[in-house]
Design an enzyme around this catalytic site. Structure first.
Site, short mmCIF file in Angstrom:
data_model
loop_
_atom_site.label_atom_id
_atom_site.label_comp_id
_atom_site.label_asym_id
_atom_site.label_seq_id
_atom_site.Cartn_x
_atom_site.Cartn_y
_atom_site.Cartn_z
N LEU A 134 0.74 -1.28 -0.16
CA LEU A 134 0.04 -0.03 -0.01
C LEU A 134 0.90 1.24 0.00
O LEU A 134 0.19 2.36 -0.53
CB LEU A 134 -0.98 -0.01 1.26
CG LEU A 134 -2.27 -0.96 1.02
CD1 LEU A 134 -2.98 -0.92 2.38
CD2 LEU A 134 -2.95 -0.59 -0.16
N ARG B 254 -0.05 3.69 -2.82
CA ARG B 254 -0.36 5.13 -2.42
C ARG B 254 0.28 6.12 -3.43
O ARG B 254 -0.41 7.18 -3.82
CB ARG B 254 -0.25 5.60 -0.88
CG ARG B 254 -1.34 4.81 0.01
CD ARG B 254 -0.95 5.07 1.26
NE ARG B 254 -2.21 4.27 2.03
CZ ARG B 254 -1.83 3.95 3.26
NH1 ARG B 254 -0.68 4.16 4.09
NH2 ARG B 254 -2.87 3.48 4.06
N VAL C 36 -9.68 5.82 -2.29
CA VAL C 36 -9.15 4.44 -2.25
C VAL C 36 -7.75 4.48 -1.75
O VAL C 36 -6.90 5.46 -1.41
CB VAL C 36 -8.79 3.95 -3.86
CG1 VAL C 36 -10.27 4.06 -4.54
CG2 VAL C 36 -8.26 5.35 -4.74
N GLU C 37 -7.13 3.21 -1.45
CA GLU C 37 -5.56 3.07 -0.85
C GLU C 37 -5.72 3.63 0.33
O GLU C 37 -4.24 4.17 0.89
CB GLU C 37 -4.76 3.29 -1.94
CG GLU C 37 -4.80 3.06 -3.19
CD GLU C 37 -4.38 1.24 -3.38
OE1 GLU C 37 -4.30 0.77 -2.53
OE2 GLU C 37 -4.08 1.12 -4.54
N GLY C 38 -6.67 3.66 1.15
CA GLY C 38 -6.68 4.17 2.42
C GLY C 38 -7.21 5.73 2.28
O GLY C 38 -6.68 6.43 1.52
#
Length: 384
Positions: A242, A246, A365-367
């Site tokens: 991740l 990111r 997305v992606e956190g």
């Protein structure tokens, strides 16, 4: 308008020029119609693969491009500038390949990595679930060890390329109840595996051409060779992946913001009111100036994080900062672009409204960006 870039090698400059040409000739003419029809452009990913663009940051020994992240991310940005579904799709595919490239053993890399990054296959990353999004350690999907390998049961949610991917990089619980993050493992699951099926795609605000779907694993059996890394190592693999993902989202966000800025600047030069172009009025000019400054700052932030990664330095916090700032910039830039275009910006005759709808997902997305702030805050307080 082309962005002036400082690239590390002439080869990288040629690569980026190739991508720009592909965006202008292959992506731009069809993005509006395919998004309207929710048509997944699988043929474009095949073209990207055959051009060597699906494995850019991976070793040449396995068919990759051996490019630094500094270059790979600028390719992602250019693709996202033309069509977010394609730029984000490349980022997701790279994310799905990461565990085998970084944690796979020699046999796995030799057997699988060449095909995964060679261009004909497309990957998906199965981490989130309906009840475990930001709290990934709370996942319930189970991979029960058997004599032959693992029996997988559960459902993954919000899977980009769900239903169209050729393989799934799956995170599932191999430890018992209450094992938390230490009970999670990473598995490579071909989409053709019996018991693996995708639900119909979600009906999203934007990026309709990129299918996002739940993926069900119903007594799906995989062999022992499916395990990537060690049992119980999956959570740390997911978090490392991740950090890279990111950066991919940050690059996508800059691409969307750049597209919005180009649209707004072009319109402000052509649209005349009170006898002169609207860009000459301070109210519009200041919007454009802020947009340009924020886009440039976002780009430099993700590139700085990429250079840290390329040099072997820690970059997780910088990746969180880049994702946070770039996606907020994309949301702001697309909103302001609609404002510059006025009534025209609110119609589907111009891509401004589509860019605005697409930008929103990049803050999620992606956190989510709240999670990015949490990561950065913990680092600042000494609890990273």
């Amino acid at each position: 308008m082309p962005v002036e870039r400082v690239l590390p090698t002439p080869e990288a400059a040629d690569l980026l020029e190739l991508v720009r040409t592909m965006v202008d000739r292959e992506l731009a003419p069809r993005v509006a119609a395919d998004e309207e029809r929710a048509a997944f452009p699988r043929d474009l990913f095949t073209q990207l693969g055959r051009a060597g663009l699906l494995g850019l940051p991976y070793p040449a020994a396995f068919g990759g491009g051996d490019q630094p992240y500094e270059v790979y991310l600028q390719v992602v940005e250019e693709l996202a500038r033309g069509w977010l579904a394609v730029g984000l799709g490349l980022s997701v595919h790279t994310l799905a390949c990461f565990p085998i490239a970084e944690y796979g053993d020699t046999e796995q890399r030799e057997a699988l990595l060449g095909d995964l990054i060679g261009g004909e296959l497309l990957g998906a990353y199965c981490l989130s679930e309906a009840d475990s999004g930001s709290d990934a350690a709370a996942m319930a999907t189970a991979a029960t060890p058997t004599d032959e390998g693992y029996l997988v049961n559960g459902t993954k949610a919000w899977t980009t390329h769900g239903g169209v991917a050729d393989f799934y990089t799956l995170f599932a619980r191999t430890g018992g109840p209450g094992s938390g993050a230490r009970g999670i493992s990473c598995l490579h699951v071909p989409a053709s595996t019996s018991g693996v099926a995708a639900a119909p795609p979600e009906r999203k605000m934007g990026m309709s051409a990129s299918p996002t779907a739940s993926v069900r694993f119903d007594a799906a059996r995989v062999g022992k060779e499916a395990l990537i890394g060690q049992e119980g190592q999956g959570f740390s693999i997911a978090m490392a992946a991740l950090d890279c993902g990111r950066l991919g989202i940050a690059a996508c966000a800059v691409g969307v913001a750049q597209a919005a800025m180009d649209l707004a600047v072009g319109y402000a030069r052509e649209r005349r009111q009170f006898g002169r172009p609207i860009g000459e009025f301070q109210g519009v000019g200041f919007l454009l100036a802020d947009m340009a400054t924020q886009v440039e700052a976002a780009r430099e932030l993700y590139l700085a994080a990429a250079r840290r990664r390329d040099s072997g330095q820690p970059f997780g916090v910088q990746a969180a900062m880049a994702k946070l700032f770039a996606s907020d910039t994309a949301m702001r830039a697309t909103t302001d672009a609609v404002q510059v275009l006025g009534g025209a910006g609110y119609t589907r005759d111009h891509p401004a409204e589509r860019l605005m709808r697409e930008a929103k997902v990049l803050q999620i997305v992606e956190g989510t960006n709240q999670i990015q702030r949490l990561v950065i805050g913990r680092y600042l307080s000494g609890h990273d």
